[in-house]
Design a protein around this motif. Structure first.
Motif, short mmCIF file in Angstrom:
data_model
loop_
_atom_site.label_atom_id
_atom_site.label_comp_id
_atom_site.label_asym_id
_atom_site.label_seq_id
_atom_site.Cartn_x
_atom_site.Cartn_y
_atom_site.Cartn_z
N MET A 149 47.21 -63.15 14.55
CA MET A 149 45.99 -63.79 14.97
C MET A 149 45.00 -62.78 15.54
O MET A 149 43.80 -62.91 15.32
CB MET A 149 46.34 -64.86 16.00
CG MET A 149 45.21 -65.76 16.31
SD MET A 149 44.85 -66.73 14.85
CE MET A 149 43.88 -67.98 15.54
N LEU A 150 45.52 -61.78 16.25
CA LEU A 150 44.66 -60.76 16.83
C LEU A 150 43.98 -59.95 15.73
O LEU A 150 42.80 -59.60 15.85
CB LEU A 150 45.47 -59.83 17.74
CG LEU A 150 44.70 -58.70 18.38
CD1 LEU A 150 43.62 -59.24 19.30
CD2 LEU A 150 45.63 -57.78 19.14
N ILE A 151 44.69 -59.67 14.65
CA ILE A 151 44.12 -58.91 13.54
C ILE A 151 42.93 -59.67 12.94
O ILE A 151 41.89 -59.08 12.63
CB ILE A 151 45.19 -58.64 12.46
CG1 ILE A 151 46.32 -57.79 13.02
CG2 ILE A 151 44.59 -57.98 11.23
CD1 ILE A 151 45.91 -56.41 13.45
N LEU A 152 43.06 -60.97 12.77
CA LEU A 152 41.96 -61.78 12.24
C LEU A 152 40.76 -61.76 13.18
O LEU A 152 39.62 -61.70 12.73
CB LEU A 152 42.41 -63.20 11.97
CG LEU A 152 43.42 -63.39 10.84
CD1 LEU A 152 43.87 -64.84 10.78
CD2 LEU A 152 42.83 -62.94 9.53
N ALA A 153 41.02 -61.81 14.46
CA ALA A 153 39.92 -61.76 15.44
C ALA A 153 39.23 -60.41 15.40
O ALA A 153 37.99 -60.34 15.48
CB ALA A 153 40.46 -62.04 16.83
N ILE A 154 39.98 -59.34 15.23
CA ILE A 154 39.39 -58.00 15.15
C ILE A 154 38.54 -57.87 13.89
O ILE A 154 37.43 -57.33 13.92
CB ILE A 154 40.50 -56.92 15.19
CG1 ILE A 154 41.12 -56.89 16.58
CG2 ILE A 154 39.96 -55.55 14.80
CD1 ILE A 154 42.35 -56.03 16.69
N ILE A 155 39.03 -58.37 12.76
CA ILE A 155 38.27 -58.32 11.52
C ILE A 155 36.99 -59.15 11.63
O ILE A 155 35.92 -58.73 11.21
CB ILE A 155 39.14 -58.77 10.33
CG1 ILE A 155 40.24 -57.73 10.08
CG2 ILE A 155 38.31 -58.97 9.07
CD1 ILE A 155 41.28 -58.16 9.07
N LEU A 156 37.09 -60.33 12.22
CA LEU A 156 35.91 -61.19 12.40
C LEU A 156 34.89 -60.53 13.32
O LEU A 156 33.69 -60.53 13.03
CB LEU A 156 36.33 -62.56 12.96
CG LEU A 156 35.19 -63.55 13.20
CD1 LEU A 156 34.52 -63.91 11.87
CD2 LEU A 156 35.71 -64.79 13.87
#
Length: 87
Positions: free
Chosen positions: A1-8
């Protein structure tokens, strides 16, 4: 989930950099937005946050550093792309 937040977050910062520098062709290049946002956030955001003493927490200095880093990456990308097409 953190990876998706970083990409966003990187996409938003990269798109903001393109809006500030002016969009070429009238639309946002999302590949450039992701790359510029992620690289700019990592280099600019991390460097500014550590120099200001904020550590690795999310503060305004890190967001400003991320945007500045994304602006530098976007400008360099456009300079290099313009240089290679004219040669």
């Amino acid at each position: 989930m953190l990876i998706l937040a970083i990409i966003l977050f990187g996409m938003i910062i990269g798109a903001g950099a393109q809006l500030i520098l002016g969009r070429e062709g009238g639309s946002i290049d999302w590949t450039l937005a992701i790359v510029a946002g992620l690289v700019g956030s990592f280099v600019g955001g991390l460097l500014i946050s550590l120099l200001s003493g904020d550590g690795l927490e999310l503060h305004a200095t890190g967001i400003i550093g991320s945007l500045v880093g994304a602006l530098v990456v976007t400008a360099a990308w456009r300079w290099y792309a313009g240089r290679s097409t004219t040669a």
